[in-house]
Write an enzyme that holds these catalytic residues in place. Sequence first.
Site, short mmCIF file in Angstrom:
data_model
loop_
_atom_site.label_atom_id
_atom_site.label_comp_id
_atom_site.label_asym_id
_atom_site.label_seq_id
_atom_site.Cartn_x
_atom_site.Cartn_y
_atom_site.Cartn_z
N GLU B 68 26.83 18.63 -13.49
CA GLU B 68 27.36 17.38 -12.95
C GLU B 68 27.59 16.30 -14.00
O GLU B 68 28.61 15.63 -14.01
CB GLU B 68 26.42 16.86 -11.84
CG GLU B 68 26.41 17.73 -10.59
CD GLU B 68 25.60 19.02 -10.74
OE1 GLU B 68 24.87 19.16 -11.76
OE2 GLU B 68 25.68 19.88 -9.85
N HIS B 137 18.93 16.47 0.75
CA HIS B 137 20.30 16.87 1.05
C HIS B 137 20.99 15.88 1.98
O HIS B 137 22.09 16.16 2.46
CB HIS B 137 20.33 18.26 1.71
CG HIS B 137 20.69 19.36 0.76
ND1 HIS B 137 20.05 19.54 -0.45
CD2 HIS B 137 21.61 20.35 0.83
CE1 HIS B 137 20.57 20.59 -1.07
NE2 HIS B 137 21.52 21.09 -0.32
#
Lengths: 332, 365
Positions: B68, B137
Site C-alpha cells: 500500500e 475491517h
Amino acid sequence: MSSQTTLRNSKDVPLSTEQLVDIYRKMLRIRLIEEAIAEHYAEGEMRCPVHLSIGQEAAAVGVCEALALTDKVYSTHRCHAHYLAKGGDLKRMFAEICGKAAGCIGGRGGSMHLMDVEKGMMASIPIVASSIPVAVGSALADKRKRSGKVTVAFIGDASIEEGVFHESANFASLHKLPVVFICENNLYSVYTPLRQRQPDRPLTDVARAHGMFAMHGDGNNLEQTFKLATEAVQRARDAHGPTFLLLDTYRWREHCGPSFDNNIGYRTEDEYKQWEAQCPIRSLRSRIGGALKSDLEQSMTAKIGAEIEDARAFARSAPLPDASLASQYVYA
Amino acid sequence: MNIQSPGPERIITLADAIREGIVESFARDDSIFLFAQGVADPSSMWGTLKGIGNRFGEDRVIEMPVAENGAVGIAVGAALNGQRPIISFHRVEFALLALEQIVNNAAKSHYISNGQHKVPLVIRMVIGRGWGQGPEHSQSLEPIFSYFPGLKVVMPAFAADAKGMLIAAIEDDNPVIFIEHRFLHYSTGHVPEGYYKNPLDGPHVIRPGKDVTIVGTSHTVLEAMRAANVLADIGCSAEVIDLRVLRPLNMAPILASVRKTGGLIAIDTGFVRYGVGAELVASVAGEAFNALKAAPVRLGLPEHPTPSSRGLIPGFYPDAQLVVREVAKMLKLDDAKVRRALKKLDEQRKDLPIDVPDPYFKGPF
C-alpha cells in the site's frame, strides 16, 4: 549540462581527457561548495539542518553525467551533490538554505528538499526511502507516455531496510520500469554502522531477490561509476527494466552539520583516514595527471571560488519571504 | 433510500454510480489510470470496478501488488509527472500502511515545491459497518486524513453525488481522499447518465428546516434524513446538512443554519472523541456561540473497537432513533409525540437485522 547529453550513449567509449577535466571540475565545484557551507555554517545565516555530500561526489557526478537533461532525479536528505550534479542552480540553492524567497522552493524546504524541475532534479525527500516509490511512479508515468526518459533514485544503504524499498523494487521489476536505483553505501545510518543493521550479505542480492539486474562498483572511482551508471541508464532506456547499482563510498563529515566527528566514538580516525585516502576527487586528479596544467587548475579553482562567493552574497542579500506566503500553495 | 432529490428517471446503486464515474473519466482522458488489489476479482470492489479492465485494458487498470505505501508513493510519482492515478483501498485499514506517503508526499508536494508540483490523485477508501467485519475491517478513520492540510477529503452520501464528486475528484489537481461507506454501495438513487461533475464545494443543505440543524456525513446523512422525516410528522422541523467535504472544511452553510435554528446535532460514522463531530461542535461554539439555544451534541461511536458479533452491536452505531431522542431532549418535545416518531422508525425498519443495510443484502461484505 552539455556533457550530460553528449556522453549518455558513450557506453563503450572511454572518457576523453577533456571530458575528465570537465568532470573533475564538476566534482571539485561540489566539494568547494560543501566546504563553503561548512566554513560559514556557524555564522547563523544557514538556519536549517545540512547533510553534506563531502566524500560522495563521484557517485553524484558519475551518475548524472550518464543522464540526459530531460532524465529525472529523486534524492534524499543528503541532496546537495545530486542537485548540483544534475545542474541545479547554485544561487537558488544557497538562497534556499538561507531561507530566502529566491530559494529554489521559496524557503519552504531548506537544505533537505532541494529541487530544480527544469533540470530534471524533481524532488528531494528527507524521510529514508520515501522518495523511492515516487521515483518508481515517475518511471511508470514515462513508460505510459513512452517518453524514453529515465528516472534515477539516489538512495542510501539504510533505505533498503525500509519496507517501501521492497514494495517499490518489486513493482519496478514486475513492470520493467525505466528506473535506476543508485545505492550509495556510506556505511552509516546517522551513527549506526551497517553491520549493526543488516546481516553480512551482498546488498546487491537484496535487489536480485526482486528479479532486478544489480551491479556493484567503487563509488569513489569516477570512471567506474560513470561506466556502470551508463550501462544501467541504457538498460532502462532500452526497456530492459530497472537496475540496482551499489556504490561504495564514505561520508567524511558528521551525519548532519558542518563538522568532522571522528572523535565522538562511533567510528575510528583510522577508518576515516583509509577512506579519505580514496578521495574521489584527488584520485581522479592524479589519473588526469599533467594533462591538466597547474595554471589552468588554479584558474578553475579561482573561478569556482568566485562563483561561490557570488552565490553566497546573492543569498545573503536576498530578502526573506513574506510571512503571508506561508499559507500559499496548500491546494493547487 | 431514494431520498436524493429526483433527477432523470433512472435508479441505480451508488456502486454502479461510482463505476460510471470512473468509466466517464477514463473515456475522456488517457492520463487517468487506476491501481487496486484484485482488479479482476468478480466482486470488483462492490462492482465499482466491474468490466473496466476489459474495456480499457491492463495499461489503465493495473493490478496492485499487496504494497500500500509503495502504491501510494508510485501514484504520487506518476501524478507529479502528468498522470491522474486512482487508487482503491477495499478497507480503510489498509490505507494505514500508506500513511507515510499520503502524509509526507501526497499532501505536501505542492506546498514544498512552492507550487511547482501538483498531485492529481484520488485515493478511494471504504469505511464503515458491515456483516461481522469486526475491529479491523470496518473502522471509520476519516478524521485521520482530515487532519492534514493539502489533502481533500470527501464523503458522498448519495449515488448521484458520488458519481459527480468522483469525476470532480479525478479532475481535481489535488490529492483527494474519496471515502465510501460500505453500506452505501447498496443504496440506490436517481443518477443522471453520462458525464457531469458535482463540485467539491462543501456542505449542502438537503432538507430545509427551522428548529434544529442536523449535520451528517456519508451513511449517517441517511439516518439524519430518516429522523427528520418522522420529526416532521410530529411538528418538528429539522434542517439536514450533508457535510460532503471534510477538508477543506467550509463552515459557512453550517454556521448560517445554526444561526437560524439555534441548535446543532452532529452525527458521523467515526468516534465521538477527536472526530468530525468534535470539529463541527468546536467551530460552531467558537463562531456562533451566541446563536446556540442549547448545548451542541455529537453523535458517533463509543470508546471501544467495533465488535464482530451482531449481539454486541446494539447501541454501537448512532442511528435515526438516537437522533430523534437527542432532538427531543434538546427541544423538550412532548414525550407521547416522540414515542410516536420512534415507533414509526421501528416500523420502517421492520424485522431487518441490525447488521444489514437493506432487505436485499445477502453478505458477505
